[in-house]
Motif scaffolding. Structure first.
Motif, PDB file in Angstrom:
ATOM      1  N   UNK A  33       0.836  -1.205   0.000  1.00  0.00           N
ATOM      2  CA  UNK A  33       0.000   0.000   0.000  1.00  0.00           C
ATOM      3  C   UNK A  33       0.870   1.254   0.000  1.00  0.00           C
ATOM      4  N   UNK A  34       1.929   1.228   0.806  1.00  0.00           N
ATOM      5  CA  UNK A  34       2.840   2.368   0.850  1.00  0.00           C
ATOM      6  C   UNK A  34       3.546   2.575  -0.482  1.00  0.00           C
ATOM      7  N   UNK A  35       3.979   1.475  -1.085  1.00  0.00           N
ATOM      8  CA  UNK A  35       4.688   1.562  -2.365  1.00  0.00           C
ATOM      9  C   UNK A  35       3.770   2.050  -3.469  1.00  0.00           C
ATOM     10  N   UNK A  36       2.531   1.605  -3.452  1.00  0.00           N
ATOM     11  CA  UNK A  36       1.576   2.057  -4.461  1.00  0.00           C
ATOM     12  C   UNK A  36       1.366   3.569  -4.374  1.00  0.00           C
ATOM     13  N   UNK A  37       1.247   4.076  -3.148  1.00  0.00           N
ATOM     14  CA  UNK A  37       1.076   5.520  -2.969  1.00  0.00           C
ATOM     15  C   UNK A  37       2.325   6.287  -3.411  1.00  0.00           C
ATOM     16  N   UNK A  38       3.498   5.747  -3.102  1.00  0.00           N
ATOM     17  CA  UNK A  38       4.746   6.408  -3.511  1.00  0.00           C
ATOM     18  C   UNK A  38       4.857   6.448  -5.031  1.00  0.00           C
ATOM     19  N   UNK A  39       4.521   5.335  -5.680  1.00  0.00           N
ATOM     20  CA  UNK A  39       4.563   5.309  -7.141  1.00  0.00           C
ATOM     21  C   UNK A  39       3.568   6.275  -7.758  1.00  0.00           C
ATOM     22  N   UNK A  87       2.923  10.507 -13.556  1.00  0.00           N
ATOM     23  CA  UNK A  87       2.064   9.681 -14.404  1.00  0.00           C
ATOM     24  C   UNK A  87       2.727   8.365 -14.801  1.00  0.00           C
ATOM     25  N   UNK A  88       4.031   8.332 -14.855  1.00  0.00           N
ATOM     26  CA  UNK A  88       4.754   7.105 -15.188  1.00  0.00           C
ATOM     27  C   UNK A  88       5.405   6.565 -13.922  1.00  0.00           C
ATOM     28  N   UNK A  89       4.857   5.493 -13.398  1.00  0.00           N
ATOM     29  CA  UNK A  89       5.357   4.923 -12.139  1.00  0.00           C
ATOM     30  C   UNK A  89       6.752   4.342 -12.342  1.00  0.00           C
ATOM     31  N   UNK A  90       7.695   4.608 -11.438  1.00  0.00           N
ATOM     32  CA  UNK A  90       9.043   4.029 -11.565  1.00  0.00           C
ATOM     33  C   UNK A  90       8.995   2.501 -11.564  1.00  0.00           C
ATOM     34  N   UNK A  91       9.889   1.908 -12.376  1.00  0.00           N
ATOM     35  CA  UNK A  91       9.917   0.448 -12.491  1.00  0.00           C
ATOM     36  C   UNK A  91      10.238  -0.218 -11.160  1.00  0.00           C
ATOM     37  N   UNK A  92      11.125   0.404 -10.381  1.00  0.00           N
ATOM     38  CA  UNK A  92      11.493  -0.187  -9.092  1.00  0.00           C
ATOM     39  C   UNK A  92      10.293  -0.199  -8.146  1.00  0.00           C
ATOM     40  N   UNK A  93       9.490   0.865  -8.207  1.00  0.00           N
ATOM     41  CA  UNK A  93       8.311   0.918  -7.352  1.00  0.00           C
ATOM     42  C   UNK A  93       7.303  -0.150  -7.747  1.00  0.00           C
ATOM     43  N   UNK A  94       7.099  -0.328  -9.030  1.00  0.00           N
ATOM     44  CA  UNK A  94       6.158  -1.349  -9.500  1.00  0.00           C
ATOM     45  C   UNK A  94       6.645  -2.749  -9.136  1.00  0.00           C
ATOM     46  N   UNK A  95       7.946  -2.989  -9.279  1.00  0.00           N
ATOM     47  CA  UNK A  95       8.492  -4.305  -8.942  1.00  0.00           C
ATOM     48  C   UNK A  95       8.358  -4.585  -7.446  1.00  0.00           C
ATOM     49  N   UNK A  96       8.581  -3.578  -6.619  1.00  0.00           N
ATOM     50  CA  UNK A  96       8.443  -3.765  -5.171  1.00  0.00           C
ATOM     51  C   UNK A  96       6.995  -4.065  -4.796  1.00  0.00           C
ATOM     52  N   UNK A 111       5.562  20.849  -4.666  1.00  0.00           N
ATOM     53  CA  UNK A 111       6.669  20.142  -5.311  1.00  0.00           C
ATOM     54  C   UNK A 111       7.828  19.953  -4.344  1.00  0.00           C
ATOM     55  N   UNK A 112       8.076  20.995  -3.504  1.00  0.00           N
ATOM     56  CA  UNK A 112       9.134  20.863  -2.513  1.00  0.00           C
ATOM     57  C   UNK A 112       8.802  19.807  -1.475  1.00  0.00           C
ATOM     58  N   UNK A 113       7.525  19.743  -1.047  1.00  0.00           N
ATOM     59  CA  UNK A 113       7.101  18.721  -0.089  1.00  0.00           C
ATOM     60  C   UNK A 113       7.200  17.335  -0.713  1.00  0.00           C
ATOM     61  N   UNK A 114       6.833  17.231  -1.993  1.00  0.00           N
ATOM     62  CA  UNK A 114       6.913  15.940  -2.687  1.00  0.00           C
ATOM     63  C   UNK A 114       8.354  15.479  -2.805  1.00  0.00           C
ATOM     64  N   UNK A 115       9.251  16.427  -3.111  1.00  0.00           N
ATOM     65  CA  UNK A 115      10.675  16.098  -3.222  1.00  0.00           C
ATOM     66  C   UNK A 115      11.228  15.551  -1.913  1.00  0.00           C
ATOM     67  N   UNK A 116      10.831  16.150  -0.794  1.00  0.00           N
ATOM     68  CA  UNK A 116      11.346  15.732   0.507  1.00  0.00           C
ATOM     69  C   UNK A 116      10.650  14.482   1.047  1.00  0.00           C
ATOM     70  N   UNK A 117       9.550  14.095   0.413  1.00  0.00           N
ATOM     71  CA  UNK A 117       8.831  12.901   0.869  1.00  0.00           C
ATOM     72  C   UNK A 117       9.142  11.688   0.001  1.00  0.00           C
ATOM     73  N   UNK A 118       9.107  11.860  -1.316  1.00  0.00           N
ATOM     74  CA  UNK A 118       9.263  10.732  -2.235  1.00  0.00           C
ATOM     75  C   UNK A 118      10.649  10.709  -2.865  1.00  0.00           C
ATOM     76  N   UNK A 119      11.232  11.856  -3.117  1.00  0.00           N
ATOM     77  CA  UNK A 119      12.503  11.905  -3.831  1.00  0.00           C
ATOM     78  C   UNK A 119      12.265  11.968  -5.322  1.00  0.00           C
ATOM     79  N   UNK A 120      13.315  11.664  -6.112  1.00  0.00           N
ATOM     80  CA  UNK A 120      13.225  11.794  -7.566  1.00  0.00           C
ATOM     81  C   UNK A 120      13.308  10.450  -8.287  1.00  0.00           C
ATOM     82  N   UNK A 121      13.448   9.376  -7.570  1.00  0.00           N
ATOM     83  CA  UNK A 121      13.542   8.084  -8.230  1.00  0.00           C
ATOM     84  C   UNK A 121      14.919   7.847  -8.814  1.00  0.00           C
ATOM     85  N   UNK A 122      15.006   6.837  -9.691  1.00  0.00           N
ATOM     86  CA  UNK A 122      16.308   6.419 -10.211  1.00  0.00           C
ATOM     87  C   UNK A 122      16.750   7.227 -11.435  1.00  0.00           C
TER      88      UNK A 122
END
Length: 486
Positions: free
Chosen positions: A116-122, A127-136, A398-409
């Motif tokens: 559930x946490x990973x789905x929300x992060x992705x 709009x394009x979910x990171x591959x690592x998030x989908x795999x997790x 956007x700043x809050x999103x950056x500090x919560x989720x990061x930028x991915x790979x």
């Protein structure tokens, strides 16, 4: 009528003749040895009479004593074997069934919450979910499904655990379907995706996770019951053993008083066998209880605290993500605060408290190290979360999103460095530390509980064998005394 005067007189010393038998009455035969009891007397009354007669002679009393001694020694061995076998089975259940099932139930909760946490992060990543998030996410769902199948095969199809497993199996496909709808809408840039995600998370937090938590609690209760069964004292075996030993000592004192012989080898062997079983029983059960105490204090209670900490961590991360997804659209019942932010705060309090408890139960540096690291990363997580919330409340989403989720790979080196300082990175570090702590405590529990089980394993067979040998010794000792009367 008088006899003729010349009738011969009866010979001197001859037995008096029996009175004449009336005509037509047959002669009564004498009872043969071993024949059925006379009419009107039961076999029980005849046996009781014979026993009474036997007690009037020393050989008879010795035969009775030998039978009683043999029966007592055999009974002691049998009762010991049965009671210890029950406790060995319970200890084996602790090692191979109850605790693994409890751990699997906790892992089911962890996998569902992390999915559930990973789905929300992705979802928040764009709009394009990171591959690592989908795999997790896929890995978490597959792990939960596999463990549910394993748990269903171990619960015998009944009881509270079976009901919770049925609920999870029924609701999990519905949850994954909602997540796929949220992803599809998010890829198209439709706001409906956020609504589907919130509804899916609501299904997870209101149905799936409570069912997983109840499953964990039910398996923990069964673990506690098996633990209590394994550690309970075999009082009946101890009582029969002490009675047998007392009768054997009395029999040898009786023999000494009548013969002035200090030792009867057969009775001495029976006494030695009884003492050996008694000491073995006491020693093995003491070692088993000590092992179970260690498993409970250093393993079971630590595992429960760490599982509680992990639940708090996962719940906090899910609520942290949903705070950004909902963007203030969901409030607490009083309408004053953001619902997900309030749930995050409560979950973090649970995490902090559980980590403190886990550290108290950790008994070595290998156990305390990961817990201390998790506590340090949790404090860091709280600081980063406050920074993210400050950005969000100032209107910098956007700043809050950056500090919560990061930028991915796919981000730049600078963005990757910023991602390392996100709350998502802190959560991953806390989860990794908790995973190491759980692995260490799981190994500690398995080792201590396995030692407790091994201490009892050989005793049932040993008690049965020694009981038979002791009974044979008692019979031989009594027969030795009987031979003196032949």
């Amino acid at each position: 009528m008088t006899h003729p005067p010349n009738a011969p007189a009866a010979p001197a010393g001859s037995a008096a003749q029996a009175p004449a038998r009336p005509a037509g009455v047959p002669a009564q035969p004498s009872p043969a040895p071993g024949a059925a009891p006379p009419a009107g007397r039961s076999a029980w009354s005849v046996g009781r009479e014979r026993l009474r007669v036997a007690t009037t002679t020393e050989p008879g009393r010795l035969q009775i004593l030998g039978a009683v001694l043999a029966l007592l020694v055999v009974a002691f061995g049998a009762v010991t074997a049965l009671q210890v076998d029950d406790r060995t089975t319970a200890a084996d259940d602790v090692v191979s069934r109850s605790q693994p099932l409890s751990a699997d139930a906790a892992a089911i909760y962890r996998s569902l919450a992390d999915a559930d946490t990973t789905a929300a992060s992705g979802f928040l990543a764009g709009t394009l979910e990171p591959a690592a998030s989908r795999a997790r996410y896929d890995r978490d769902i597959a792990t939960a499904a596999r463990l549910l199948v394993k748990a269903a095969a171990s619960t015998d199809g009944s009881g509270a655990s079976a009901r919770e497993i049925a609920t999870l199996n029924e609701q999990l496909p519905r949850y994954t379907g909602l997540i796929e709808r949220a992803r599809a809408a998010n890829r198209q840039g439709l706001p409906l995706g956020g609504a589907y995600l919130r509804y899916a998370s609501q299904q997870m937090t209101s149905t799936l996770l409570p069912a997983a938590e109840r499953l964990y609690e039910a398996e923990t209760v069964r673990l506690r019951e098996d633990d209590e069964s394994a550690r309970s004292w075999p009082l009946l075996a101890l009582g029969v053993g002490l009675l047998t030993l007392a009768v054997l000592v009395w029999a040898q004192r009786r023999t000494y008083a009548r013969t002035n012989r200090v030792f009867n080898h057969g009775l001495l062997a029976a006494t030695a066998a009884t003492v050996a079983v008694l000491l073995w029983l006491l020693a093995a059960h003491t070692v088993a209880r000590a092992g179970l105490d260690t498993a409970r204090a250093q393993g079971q209670e630590s595992l429960q605290a760490l599982n509680t900490a992990r639940i708090g961590s996962l719940t906090a991360r899910a609520n942290e993500n949903l705070t950004l997804v909902a963007r203030g659209a969901v409030l607490t019942e009083d309408g004053k605060n953001d619902k997900y932010e309030a749930a995050y705060t409560s979950s973090m309090d649970t995490l902090t408290s559980a980590l403190a408890t886990a550290r108290e139960h950790a008994d070595d540096d290998a156990g305390r190290g990961p817990v201390d690291e998790a506590a340090s990363r949790t404090a860091e997580w709280k600081e980063r979360h406050r920074d993210a919330r400050a950005k969000d409340e100032a209107g910098d989403f956007e700043g809050a999103l950056e500090r919560t989720v990061g930028f991915g790979e796919s981000g730049s080196a600078e963005q990757a460095e910023k991602s390392e300082k996100s709350t998502g990175r802190s959560f991953d570090q806390v989860d990794a530390a908790l995973d190491r702590a759980l692995a260490h405590e799981q190994a500690e529990f398995t080792r201590a509980a396995g030692d407790a089980r091994d201490a009892l394993t050989a005793l049932p067979l040993g008690a049965a064998v020694l009981g038979i040998l002791g009974a044979a010794g008692a019979v031989l000792g009594i027969n030795r005394r009987l031979s003196e009367y032949r």
